[in-house]
Design an enzyme around this catalytic site. Structure first.
Site, PDB file in Angstrom:
ATOM      1  N   TYR A   8      -9.645  10.620  -6.937  1.00 43.19           N
ATOM      2  CA  TYR A   8      -8.244  11.021  -7.094  1.00 43.19           C
ATOM      3  C   TYR A   8      -7.929  11.315  -8.558  1.00 43.19           C
ATOM      4  O   TYR A   8      -7.306  12.339  -8.875  1.00 43.19           O
ATOM      5  CB  TYR A   8      -7.353   9.904  -6.568  1.00 43.19           C
ATOM      6  CG  TYR A   8      -5.866  10.157  -6.655  1.00 43.19           C
ATOM      7  CD1 TYR A   8      -5.207  10.880  -5.660  1.00 43.19           C
ATOM      8  CD2 TYR A   8      -5.105   9.643  -7.701  1.00 43.19           C
ATOM      9  CE1 TYR A   8      -3.840  11.089  -5.718  1.00 43.19           C
ATOM     10  CE2 TYR A   8      -3.742   9.846  -7.772  1.00 43.19           C
ATOM     11  CZ  TYR A   8      -3.110  10.567  -6.776  1.00 43.19           C
ATOM     12  OH  TYR A   8      -1.757  10.764  -6.845  1.00 43.19           O
ATOM     13  N   SER A  51      -0.942  13.030 -11.962  1.00 41.69           N
ATOM     14  CA  SER A  51      -0.712  11.594 -11.823  1.00 41.69           C
ATOM     15  C   SER A  51      -1.079  10.902 -13.121  1.00 41.69           C
ATOM     16  O   SER A  51      -1.968  11.358 -13.858  1.00 41.69           O
ATOM     17  CB  SER A  51      -1.571  11.024 -10.689  1.00 41.69           C
ATOM     18  OG  SER A  51      -1.556   9.602 -10.686  1.00 41.69           O
TER      19      SER A  51
END
Length: 257
Positions: free
Chosen positions: A163, A148
């Site tokens: 995350y 990401s």
């Protein structure tokens, strides 16, 4: 659809159940290109629905399998199910399954931290490792992992520190794996999307915030699942055989490195 010799391979896609997710779009894209597909998801009913839809549209072999990528036993069961099915040899693994984490760091518990890493990082490791021997034996292999932009810029889209850290771990995993697998001709690349128009933020945002997020992107929109799926399937192709160890940014210019 009659499969050519060049496409008589199976792609295993984790996290492929969600109707508006990158995983299902990727499974569909593989099928469109003539691959057989394994649709794996924690939601078994969603995996079955995706498999029925993809098979009806493209007439390629499709296997649905419920899997918890954070569980060794569950991933082993997935591997066994694929081995027992009447499918072409596994030629690609797209490790897409993951969970978000929009919790501020001072509110993150050790349990939440461990869960985010278990699904995003360990789950990627387990799913990929399970099928590496099959790709080595078959003489063809493509690994595509899902990182990401949050890993590169330190959050800033939706999810926060757990995350971002878990997705950063995937980058290191993919680069090292690329070196280990290169002697076998297996390529390993990471995808690093920015904001994408999926259900990952469902219930945690609103139209105004989504519009502002889209406006902040130089290309003026969020990625569609199909945008990202196209890149994943290209990296799985024979044409991408000299691309390995890379991080493929796909963010509309929101993060330029």
């Amino acid at each position: 659809m009659e499969l050519s010799l060049a496409t008589q391979r199976t792609a295993v896609v984790t996290g492929a159940g969600s109707a508006r997710g990158i995983g299902r779009a990727t499974a569909r894209r593989y099928a469109r290109e003539g691959w057989a597909v394994v649709v794996a998801d924690l939601d078994g009913a969603a995996a079955q629905d995706a498999a029925r839809s993809i098979h009806a549209e493209y007439q390629v072999p499709v296997l649905a399998q419920q899997v918890d990528v954070a569980s060794v036993e569950s991933v082993d069961a997935l591997h066994a199910a694929v081995g027992a099915a009447d499918l072409p040899p596994v030629g690609a693994v797209a490790a897409i399954a993951g969970i978000p984490s929009p919790v501020p760091i001072l509110e993150v518990t050790p349990e939440l931290w461990d869960r985010v890493f278990a699904v995003n990082s360990t789950g990627t490791f387990l799913a990929v490792k399970a099928f590496l021997p099959d790709m080595i034996a078959g003489g063809y292999g493509r690994v595509v992992t899902m990182s990401s932009v949050s890993a590169q810029q330190g959050g800033g889209v939706f999810s926060k520190t757990p995350y971002s850290a878990a997705k950063a771990a995937i980058l290191g995993f993919t680069r090292s794996l690329a070196r280990e697998m290169a002697p076998y001709g297996i390529t390993c690349n990471a995808i690093s999307p920015g904001a994408a128009d999926t259900d990952i933020r469902a219930g945690a945002t609103d139209d105004e915030r989504e519009a502002a997020l889209s406006a902040s992107i130089p290309l003026g929109r969020q990625a569609t699942p199909d945008d990202i799926a196209a890149l994943i399937v290209f990296l799985s192709s024979e044409d991408a055989g000299y691309i390995t160890g890379t991080t493929q940014n796909i963010n509309g210019g929101a993060y330029i490195a």
